[in-house]
Design an enzyme around this catalytic site. Structure first.
Site, PDB file in Angstrom:
ATOM      1  N   GLY A  70     -16.507  30.374   0.370  1.00 52.74           N
ATOM      2  CA  GLY A  70     -16.270  30.166  -1.052  1.00 52.74           C
ATOM      3  C   GLY A  70     -17.330  29.254  -1.653  1.00 52.74           C
ATOM      4  O   GLY A  70     -17.783  29.471  -2.779  1.00 52.74           O
ATOM      5  N   ASN A 150      -6.587  23.807  -6.100  1.00 49.46           N
ATOM      6  CA  ASN A 150      -6.307  23.625  -4.676  1.00 49.46           C
ATOM      7  C   ASN A 150      -5.347  22.475  -4.389  1.00 49.46           C
ATOM      8  O   ASN A 150      -4.633  22.496  -3.397  1.00 49.46           O
ATOM      9  CB  ASN A 150      -7.612  23.400  -3.905  1.00 49.46           C
ATOM     10  CG  ASN A 150      -8.534  22.386  -4.570  1.00 49.46           C
ATOM     11  OD1 ASN A 150      -8.851  22.482  -5.752  1.00 49.46           O
ATOM     12  ND2 ASN A 150      -8.969  21.397  -3.818  1.00 49.46           N
ATOM     13  N   GLN A 178      -8.263  29.822  -4.144  1.00 50.23           N
ATOM     14  CA  GLN A 178      -6.864  29.467  -3.887  1.00 50.23           C
ATOM     15  C   GLN A 178      -5.865  30.498  -4.398  1.00 50.23           C
ATOM     16  O   GLN A 178      -4.693  30.440  -4.045  1.00 50.23           O
ATOM     17  CB  GLN A 178      -6.536  28.102  -4.501  1.00 50.23           C
ATOM     18  CG  GLN A 178      -7.158  26.934  -3.770  1.00 50.23           C
ATOM     19  CD  GLN A 178      -6.607  26.718  -2.368  1.00 50.23           C
ATOM     20  OE1 GLN A 178      -5.589  27.265  -1.966  1.00 50.23           O
ATOM     21  NE2 GLN A 178      -7.314  25.912  -1.597  1.00 50.23           N
ATOM     22  N   HIS A 200     -11.088  32.351   4.651  1.00 52.20           N
ATOM     23  CA  HIS A 200     -10.153  31.574   5.477  1.00 52.20           C
ATOM     24  C   HIS A 200      -8.940  31.072   4.700  1.00 52.20           C
ATOM     25  O   HIS A 200      -8.055  30.449   5.274  1.00 52.20           O
ATOM     26  CB  HIS A 200     -10.880  30.412   6.173  1.00 52.20           C
ATOM     27  CG  HIS A 200     -11.184  29.256   5.273  1.00 52.20           C
ATOM     28  ND1 HIS A 200     -10.473  28.079   5.323  1.00 52.20           N
ATOM     29  CD2 HIS A 200     -12.118  29.087   4.318  1.00 52.20           C
ATOM     30  CE1 HIS A 200     -10.961  27.231   4.422  1.00 52.20           C
ATOM     31  NE2 HIS A 200     -11.962  27.827   3.798  1.00 52.20           N
ATOM     32  N   THR A 236     -28.784  39.813   8.096  1.00 50.93           N
ATOM     33  CA  THR A 236     -27.956  40.841   8.730  1.00 50.93           C
ATOM     34  C   THR A 236     -26.477  40.478   8.578  1.00 50.93           C
ATOM     35  O   THR A 236     -26.081  39.333   8.779  1.00 50.93           O
ATOM     36  CB  THR A 236     -28.330  40.975  10.216  1.00 50.93           C
ATOM     37  OG1 THR A 236     -29.704  41.378  10.277  1.00 50.93           O
ATOM     38  CG2 THR A 236     -27.472  42.016  10.919  1.00 50.93           C
ATOM     39  N   CYS A 322     -10.375  18.416   1.304  1.00 49.08           N
ATOM     40  CA  CYS A 322     -11.816  18.186   1.171  1.00 49.08           C
ATOM     41  C   CYS A 322     -12.173  16.718   0.983  1.00 49.08           C
ATOM     42  O   CYS A 322     -13.320  16.340   1.121  1.00 49.08           O
ATOM     43  CB  CYS A 322     -12.373  19.014   0.028  1.00 49.08           C
ATOM     44  SG  CYS A 322     -12.020  20.756   0.262  1.00 49.08           S
TER      45      CYS A 322
END
Length: 375
Positions: A70, A150, A178, A200, A236, A322
């Site tokens: 994100g 969040n 979120q 995630h 890639t 965070c």
């Protein structure tokens, strides 16, 4: 065992997602750019995942750009627009409750000559569209407001904000890390030009994300090289994780309303039992427009870190993952006008797919017991 109530920090990878990924960690190792059979198989898998994510967001597969997170999606959106449209104007508007992966990018762009305006929020953490209308000018190139917060779970009036941005000729981005898989996220309903997703947060692995880029919006890439992701991001493809995110998007699309209802019911029960035990407890965020899984509570006379130290097997966070533990208050709570003593005593409890009634009942009993001990 552990009781995990920190889904807004990260989610466990769904076993069905792992099953979908496994072949691409083992035998299907081809480079999607190779023209032989192994390359064709991985190319098809990547394009299949692109379609699955487009299905969840209501866009075309060609509008999906895979990234590593994100945070990378947010960086690509803001820096990519700044580099492409900077000649038109130097003004960017964000909300005062954004994730650090927006605020820090905006602060960086300030050093490159861009002017950043921060939209205030009301006491529930919600942006008022009139404030955007007042602040936006013909020099505004980008408005970025997160879909859902969040820390407190408040959902922003994205559609109204995007309409105001477009009227002024600006591009609109929303960080939906979120909200995806928790509430409906449809790019047409939101009317956004750019939208960020973090794998995630929706039961895919860590290390994969998406930026939706509406057809006709051009971005300067962060990573130059060969023309992967239609020239938006060289490198890639991270095939197994992309496949995992595709499967996670499918699961989210199938179970969205059922999961919203079940999780919301459990969150409400938890909120009611805690409020009964602690009438002085403050509940943060909007009571109407809030993520169904998120509960932010504050105690004036306690420190969140002390509560967490007492909780042992119940896993929650202080404010947001965070910036847990740096002793500073939360920028989000501060922007809402929450007094500092309450900020320091704020717990964020976030539920998810693998929570059930028994688990929440147990968590509730432990929380009440430990908080009472500290009071």
């Amino acid at each position: 065992g552990n009781i995990y109530l920190d889904y807004n920090a990260t989610t466990p990878t769904d076993p069905r997602v792992l099953d979908a990924m496994e072949p691409f960690l083992l035998n299907e190792f081809g480079n999607p750019s190779s023209s032989h059979i192994l390359g064709q198989t991985t190319r098809r898998a990547v394009e299949g995942a692109r379609s699955q994510i487009a299905g969840l967001l209501g866009c075309r597969p060609g509008e999906i750009c895979f990234t590593s997170s994100g945070s990378e999606s947010n960086n690509l959106a803001l820096k990519g627009i700044a580099a492409k449209y900077g000649h038109k104007g130097q003004h960017i508007v964000i909300s005062s409750v954004e994730h650090p992966a927006i605020i820090q990018v905006a602060n960086y762009l300030k050093t490159k000559g861009f002017r950043i305006s921060f939209l205030p929020v009301d006491d529930q953490g919600v942006v008022r569209p009139n404030d955007l209308a007042d602040i936006i000018t013909s020099k505004t190139i980008l408005v970025s407001v997160m879909h859902a917060n969040n820390e407190i779970g408040s959902v922003q009036p994205i559609r109204e904000l995007a309409d105001i941005a477009h009227e002024a000729g600006a591009i609109f981005h929303t960080d939906a890390a979120q909200s995806v898989a928790k509430i409906p996220v449809n790019v047409n309903d939101l009317n956004c030009d750019l939208l960020s997703v973090a794998g995630h947060k929706l039961y895919a692995p860590k290390g994969v994300g998406v930026l939706y880029v509406k057809n006709g919006v051009s971005l300067e890439p962060l990573i130059h090289g060969a023309d992967h992701e239609r020239g938006l991001r060289a490198g890639t493809e991270n095939v197994s994780q992309i496949v995992g995110l595709g499967e996670a998007a499918d699961l989210a699309a199938q179970g969205l309303y059922e999961e919203m209802h079940a999780t919301g019911h459990l969150r409400d029960r938890l909120q009611v039992s805690l409020k009964q035990a602690f009438p002085q407890m403050r509940v943060n965020g909007s009571m109407t427009e809030r993520l169904p899984n998120t509960l932010s509570i504050s105690f004036q006379e306690l420190s969140a870190l002390d509560i967490i130290a007492e909780l042992e097997q119940v896993m929650v966070s202080a404010g947001a993952a965070c910036h847990s533990g740096d002793g500073k208050g939360s920028g989000v709570l501060e922007a809402m006008g929450v007094p500092l003593p309450y900020q320091m005593g704020t717990l964020r409890i976030s539920l998810g797919r693998f929570c059930d009634e028994a688990l929440i009942k147990q968590a509730s009993a432990i929380l009440i017991d430990r908080i009472q001990k500290l009071l």
